[in-house]
Design a protein around this motif. Structure first.
Motif, PDB file in Angstrom:
ATOM      1  N   ALA A   1      -9.680  16.302  -1.818  1.00  0.00           N
ATOM      2  CA  ALA A   1      -9.138  17.347  -0.940  1.00  0.00           C
ATOM      3  C   ALA A   1      -9.360  17.029   0.531  1.00  0.00           C
ATOM      4  O   ALA A   1      -8.451  17.164   1.362  1.00  0.00           O
ATOM      5  CB  ALA A   1      -9.767  18.694  -1.300  1.00  0.00           C
ATOM      6  N   ASP A   2     -10.563  16.599   0.892  1.00  0.00           N
ATOM      7  CA  ASP A   2     -10.855  16.306   2.299  1.00  0.00           C
ATOM      8  C   ASP A   2     -10.111  15.073   2.785  1.00  0.00           C
ATOM      9  O   ASP A   2      -9.760  14.975   3.962  1.00  0.00           O
ATOM     10  CB  ASP A   2     -12.360  16.102   2.489  1.00  0.00           C
ATOM     11  N   SER A   3      -9.872  14.112   1.892  1.00  0.00           N
ATOM     12  CA  SER A   3      -9.194  12.879   2.295  1.00  0.00           C
ATOM     13  C   SER A   3      -7.697  13.095   2.482  1.00  0.00           C
ATOM     14  O   SER A   3      -7.069  12.425   3.300  1.00  0.00           O
ATOM     15  CB  SER A   3      -9.433  11.789   1.244  1.00  0.00           C
ATOM     16  N   ILE A   4      -7.113  14.016   1.731  1.00  0.00           N
ATOM     17  CA  ILE A   4      -5.674  14.259   1.846  1.00  0.00           C
ATOM     18  C   ILE A   4      -5.343  14.930   3.170  1.00  0.00           C
ATOM     19  O   ILE A   4      -4.356  14.596   3.823  1.00  0.00           O
ATOM     20  CB  ILE A   4      -5.192  15.111   0.663  1.00  0.00           C
ATOM     21  N   GLY A   5      -6.159  15.893   3.606  1.00  0.00           N
ATOM     22  CA  GLY A   5      -5.899  16.581   4.862  1.00  0.00           C
ATOM     23  C   GLY A   5      -5.700  18.073   4.652  1.00  0.00           C
ATOM     24  O   GLY A   5      -5.458  18.527   3.527  1.00  0.00           O
ATOM     25  N   ARG A   6      -5.784  18.827   5.724  1.00  0.00           N
ATOM     26  CA  ARG A   6      -5.705  20.290   5.635  1.00  0.00           C
ATOM     27  C   ARG A   6      -4.292  20.866   5.728  1.00  0.00           C
ATOM     28  O   ARG A   6      -4.025  21.894   5.113  1.00  0.00           O
ATOM     29  CB  ARG A   6      -6.585  20.923   6.730  1.00  0.00           C
ATOM     30  N   PRO A   7      -3.368  20.276   6.495  1.00  0.00           N
ATOM     31  CA  PRO A   7      -2.020  20.868   6.565  1.00  0.00           C
ATOM     32  C   PRO A   7      -1.381  20.987   5.178  1.00  0.00           C
ATOM     33  O   PRO A   7      -1.583  20.129   4.315  1.00  0.00           O
ATOM     34  CB  PRO A   7      -1.249  19.875   7.449  1.00  0.00           C
ATOM     35  N   LEU A   8      -0.600  22.049   5.006  1.00  0.00           N
ATOM     36  CA  LEU A   8       0.001  22.310   3.707  1.00  0.00           C
ATOM     37  C   LEU A   8       0.911  21.178   3.268  1.00  0.00           C
ATOM     38  O   LEU A   8       0.904  20.790   2.094  1.00  0.00           O
ATOM     39  CB  LEU A   8       0.786  23.628   3.763  1.00  0.00           C
ATOM     40  N   TRP A   9       1.695  20.609   4.181  1.00  0.00           N
ATOM     41  CA  TRP A   9       2.627  19.553   3.792  1.00  0.00           C
ATOM     42  C   TRP A   9       1.871  18.321   3.316  1.00  0.00           C
ATOM     43  O   TRP A   9       2.333  17.615   2.408  1.00  0.00           O
ATOM     44  CB  TRP A   9       3.561  19.208   4.947  1.00  0.00           C
ATOM     45  N   ARG A  10       0.694  18.047   3.902  1.00  0.00           N
ATOM     46  CA  ARG A  10      -0.105  16.914   3.438  1.00  0.00           C
ATOM     47  C   ARG A  10      -0.638  17.159   2.034  1.00  0.00           C
ATOM     48  O   ARG A  10      -0.674  16.249   1.200  1.00  0.00           O
ATOM     49  CB  ARG A  10      -1.269  16.666   4.396  1.00  0.00           C
ATOM     50  N   ARG A  11      -1.067  18.372   1.772  1.00  0.00           N
ATOM     51  CA  ARG A  11      -1.598  18.692   0.450  1.00  0.00           C
ATOM     52  C   ARG A  11      -0.506  18.611  -0.621  1.00  0.00           C
ATOM     53  O   ARG A  11      -0.748  18.113  -1.728  1.00  0.00           O
ATOM     54  CB  ARG A  11      -2.237  20.080   0.461  1.00  0.00           C
ATOM     55  N   LEU A  12       0.674  19.100  -0.297  1.00  0.00           N
ATOM     56  CA  LEU A  12       1.774  19.041  -1.262  1.00  0.00           C
ATOM     57  C   LEU A  12       2.195  17.597  -1.521  1.00  0.00           C
ATOM     58  O   LEU A  12       2.369  17.176  -2.677  1.00  0.00           O
ATOM     59  CB  LEU A  12       2.955  19.855  -0.749  1.00  0.00           C
ATOM     60  N   LEU A  13       2.350  16.825  -0.454  1.00  0.00           N
ATOM     61  CA  LEU A  13       2.760  15.435  -0.616  1.00  0.00           C
ATOM     62  C   LEU A  13       1.659  14.615  -1.277  1.00  0.00           C
ATOM     63  O   LEU A  13       1.929  13.788  -2.169  1.00  0.00           O
ATOM     64  CB  LEU A  13       3.121  14.835   0.747  1.00  0.00           C
ATOM     65  N   GLY A  14       0.409  14.850  -0.870  1.00  0.00           N
ATOM     66  CA  GLY A  14      -0.695  14.109  -1.456  1.00  0.00           C
ATOM     67  C   GLY A  14      -0.873  14.384  -2.931  1.00  0.00           C
ATOM     68  O   GLY A  14      -1.163  13.477  -3.716  1.00  0.00           O
ATOM     69  N   SER A  15      -0.680  15.638  -3.335  1.00  0.00           N
ATOM     70  CA  SER A  15      -0.802  15.963  -4.755  1.00  0.00           C
ATOM     71  C   SER A  15       0.303  15.297  -5.569  1.00  0.00           C
ATOM     72  O   SER A  15       0.104  14.957  -6.737  1.00  0.00           O
ATOM     73  CB  SER A  15      -0.753  17.480  -4.956  1.00  0.00           C
ATOM     74  N   HIS A  16       1.460  15.087  -4.950  1.00  0.00           N
ATOM     75  CA  HIS A  16       2.560  14.412  -5.662  1.00  0.00           C
ATOM     76  C   HIS A  16       2.288  12.911  -5.789  1.00  0.00           C
ATOM     77  O   HIS A  16       2.648  12.293  -6.797  1.00  0.00           O
ATOM     78  CB  HIS A  16       3.872  14.643  -4.927  1.00  0.00           C
TER      79      HIS A  16
END
Length: 284
Positions: free
Chosen positions: A91-106
């Motif tokens: 979670a911390d490595s992906i980033g806090r912005p929502l678009w980063r979390r959505l893209l990172g989870s994909h």
């Protein structure tokens, strides 16, 4: 310093490229298998782009071909439930912005997760995750397109030994973390649980069961903490306080000097001694 960092980044790109080459081949196999199973070529490509689930895609194609699309969805959810702890770890490595979390989870896969966690927390882990996630995503989709175009030429990846490429790559990425003794115990416990459960449970559940391995580390840490508490719980003689009383187990500063505390009954640097008395009594 910059030279060292560039060398490390080049090594990271090389490692990801090695895994990506195997992913292109397996992606091509998926495209060929999907077309052979009656799935339109465009549907196989769209599935690789939007679903991007590797082994779950092979399972889904097989179940859809037998007329069980709902079973394909449920099996995919079960097989990819392991991404829940992956997301917590990254979670911390992906980033806090929502678009980063959505893209990172994909973009999150077993290989990208292992590649990222093999790096120190912080900027190095963040760069490793996005590098691995992006390149492996592109490799899988390029392979799918090649497989769709080639039709059934590629066939089963197991015939080329490509099914062993991903486990071998994951082991290579995880080897540095196994230097720690506790980590080795956790990994061994999880592997044993997964192997024993594989003949008994549906696909995906043995991997989730292997997550019980960290419980071994937690139990060991609790036991060490209790032993440390018991070892440090010895009795200390009573020390005097102002007015002649004493405080049980307190350390005493030497009179008129600064230095190590002196326990009750020990001699001070000036040759005197710290009196010992019972609580509430004066010393004379």
């Amino acid at each position: 310093m910059r030279t060292v960092q560039r060398t490390v980044e080049r090594a990271a790109v090389r490692d990801v490229a090695a895994i990506g080459a195997a992913m292109v081949a397996v992606g091509a196999s998926f495209g060929a298998v999907a077309v052979a199973a009656g799935l339109p070529g465009w549907a196989a490509v769209v599935m690789s782009v939007l679903v991007y689930a590797g082994g779950a895609q092979f399972m889904a194609v097989g179940l859809v071909a037998t007329g069980s699309p709902l079973a394909a969805v449920l099996a995919g959810l079960l097989l990819n439930a392991r991404h829940l702890p992956f997301g917590l770890a990254l979670a911390d490595s992906i980033g806090r912005p929502l678009w980063r979390r959505l893209l990172g989870s994909h973009l999150m896969t077993d290989e990208a997760t292992a590649f990222a966690l093999a790096r120190p927390a912080g900027g190095a882990r963040r760069r490793a995750f996005w590098l691995a996630g992006t390149l492996l995503f592109l490799a899988w989709n390029v392979g799918t397109v090649l497989g769709v175009l080639a039709g059934g030429v590629v066939g089963d990846p197991a015939a080329f030994g490509l099914d062993a490429a991903f486990p071998a790559g994951l082991i290579a990425l995880l080897l540095p973390a196994l230097r720690d003794r506790d980590t080795r115990r956790v990994a061994l416990a999880g592997a044993v649980l997964a192997v024993l459960a594989t003949p008994l449970l549906p696909a995906g559940l043995p991997v989730l069961l292997a997550l019980a391995g960290p419980a071994v580390l937690a139990v060991a840490a609790v036991r060490r903490g209790r032993r440390a508490a018991n070892a440090g719980g010895g009795h200390t003689p009573n020390a005097p306080v102002a007015g002649g009383g004493t405080v049980p187990g307190a350390a005493v500063e030497p009179p008129g000097g600064v230095g190590e505390p002196v326990r009750a009954g020990e001699r001070t640097p000036r040759g005197g001694s710290v009196p010992v008395g019972r609580t509430g009594e004066g010393s004379c």
